[in-house]
Write a protein that holds these residues in place. Structure first.
Motif, mmCIF file in Angstrom:
data_model
loop_
_atom_site.group_PDB
_atom_site.id
_atom_site.type_symbol
_atom_site.label_atom_id
_atom_site.label_comp_id
_atom_site.label_asym_id
_atom_site.label_seq_id
_atom_site.Cartn_x
_atom_site.Cartn_y
_atom_site.Cartn_z
ATOM 1 N N THR A 81 0.834 -1.195 0.000
ATOM 2 C CA THR A 81 0.000 0.000 0.000
ATOM 3 C C THR A 81 0.870 1.248 0.000
ATOM 4 O O THR A 81 1.862 1.318 0.719
ATOM 5 C CB THR A 81 -0.922 0.008 1.239
ATOM 6 O OG1 THR A 81 -1.609 -1.246 1.320
ATOM 7 C CG2 THR A 81 -1.928 1.126 1.155
ATOM 8 N N LEU A 82 0.474 2.233 -0.797
ATOM 9 C CA LEU A 82 1.173 3.511 -0.886
ATOM 10 C C LEU A 82 0.348 4.580 -0.180
ATOM 11 O O LEU A 82 -0.835 4.747 -0.458
ATOM 12 C CB LEU A 82 1.376 3.896 -2.350
ATOM 13 C CG LEU A 82 1.997 5.262 -2.585
ATOM 14 C CD1 LEU A 82 3.480 5.242 -2.186
ATOM 15 C CD2 LEU A 82 1.837 5.677 -4.029
ATOM 16 N N TRP A 83 0.996 5.296 0.746
ATOM 17 C CA TRP A 83 0.374 6.392 1.484
ATOM 18 C C TRP A 83 1.144 7.675 1.168
ATOM 19 O O TRP A 83 2.369 7.673 1.151
ATOM 20 C CB TRP A 83 0.448 6.141 2.986
ATOM 21 C CG TRP A 83 -0.256 4.902 3.437
ATOM 22 C CD1 TRP A 83 0.150 3.606 3.247
ATOM 23 C CD2 TRP A 83 -1.478 4.816 4.141
ATOM 24 N NE1 TRP A 83 -0.753 2.730 3.799
ATOM 25 C CE2 TRP A 83 -1.765 3.457 4.365
ATOM 26 C CE3 TRP A 83 -2.366 5.776 4.619
ATOM 27 C CZ2 TRP A 83 -2.897 3.032 5.038
ATOM 28 C CZ3 TRP A 83 -3.495 5.337 5.300
ATOM 29 C CH2 TRP A 83 -3.762 3.982 5.501
ATOM 30 N N VAL A 84 0.424 8.763 0.929
ATOM 31 C CA VAL A 84 1.034 10.076 0.712
ATOM 32 C C VAL A 84 0.408 11.039 1.715
ATOM 33 O O VAL A 84 -0.819 11.202 1.735
ATOM 34 C CB VAL A 84 0.813 10.575 -0.734
ATOM 35 C CG1 VAL A 84 1.395 11.963 -0.921
ATOM 36 C CG2 VAL A 84 1.424 9.604 -1.736
ATOM 37 N N ASN A 85 1.262 11.639 2.555
ATOM 38 C CA ASN A 85 0.811 12.567 3.602
ATOM 39 C C ASN A 85 -0.314 11.967 4.448
ATOM 40 O O ASN A 85 -1.303 12.621 4.757
ATOM 41 C CB ASN A 85 0.382 13.903 3.004
ATOM 42 C CG ASN A 85 1.544 14.656 2.410
ATOM 43 O OD1 ASN A 85 2.681 14.523 2.845
ATOM 44 N ND2 ASN A 85 1.272 15.445 1.388
ATOM 45 N N GLY A 86 -0.183 10.693 4.794
ATOM 46 C CA GLY A 86 -1.141 10.023 5.664
ATOM 47 C C GLY A 86 -2.409 9.539 4.991
ATOM 48 O O GLY A 86 -3.293 8.987 5.638
#
Length: 140
Positions: A81-86
């Motif tokens: 999974t990819l998370w950007v800024n939460g």
């Protein structure tokens, strides 16, 4: 997102796009090695056997987190999974049948499992004899 099945057995490779950048996540389920690349440059690498693993880094002022999570050791699924800024942006899910697949080869999944078992058995026997020799030598 683009996903590519690797020709190497027991590996997964997932691709995620963020703006003009491509994040590639490679994971070997035989060795436990995980590698995260941004535009083909290695950003994070670790060797882990945990059920959940994270790689954190910054890209153009954004906090990026890549999380690998194993549902079940024998059946999967394994999610990347990819998370950007939460915020969760994208994910890729691999089941064990897909992970153990060897493209361009006739190797069956059971041969891979049997190989792992035999190597573990050999390692155990060697460890037993080395441990016995060390115990005898240190005993006096």
């Amino acid at each position: 997102m683009t996903t590519s099945d690797m020709t190497k057995p027991n590996h997964s490779v997932s691709f995620f796009d963020i703006g003009d950048h491509v994040i590639r996540v490679e994971a070997s389920y035989l060795t436990g090695k995980e590698s995260v690349y941004v535009d083909d440059k290695l950003i994070s690498e670790k060797l882990t056997w945990r059920f959940t693993s994270e790689h954190n880094f910054e890209l153009e002022g954004k906090q990026i987190r890549v999380r690998l999570k194993v549902g079940n050791l024998f059946t999967g699924p394994v999610s990347i999974t990819l998370w950007v800024n939460g915020e969760e942006i994208d994910s890729d899910v691999w089941n064990m049948k897909r992970i153990l697949k060897t493209t361009g080869s006739s190797q069956n999944w059971w041969k891979t499992i049997l190989t792992i078992f035999v190597l573990g058995l050999i390692g155990g026997v060697i460890g037993y004899f080395i441990g016995g020799a060390l115990a005898t030598a240190l005993k006096g």
